[in-house]
Design a protein around this motif. Structure first.
Motif: not given
Length: 69
Positions: A1-2, A61-63, A65
């Motif tokens: 998720m972002k 902004t990162v991905e 978990r």
């Protein structure tokens, strides 16, 4: 998720999840540096953040978990 990681006006790290319209302070970091470890939000969510250089500028902004349990 972002997830957007940033510092609020008080200088605390916060995580904002746009899909859930959720912004919570980061209360605990598994590693001394933020990146590549698991952080805990004030609402109890645990997020695994990607590996990044320790001098990464905020906001970013990162991905991430979300971990169960």
């Amino acid at each position: 998720m972002k997830v957007m990681i940033r510092k609020n006006a008080a200088g605390e790290l916060t995580a904002y999840v746009p899909k859930k319209d959720l912004e919570e302070p980061i209360t605990d970091c598994q590693k001394p540096e933020l990146w590549g470890g698991v952080v805990t939000l004030a609402n109890g969510w645990r997020l695994e953040l990607p590996e990044m250089p320790s001098d990464t500028r905020l906001p970013i902004t990162v991905e991430a978990r979300r971990l169960e349990g």
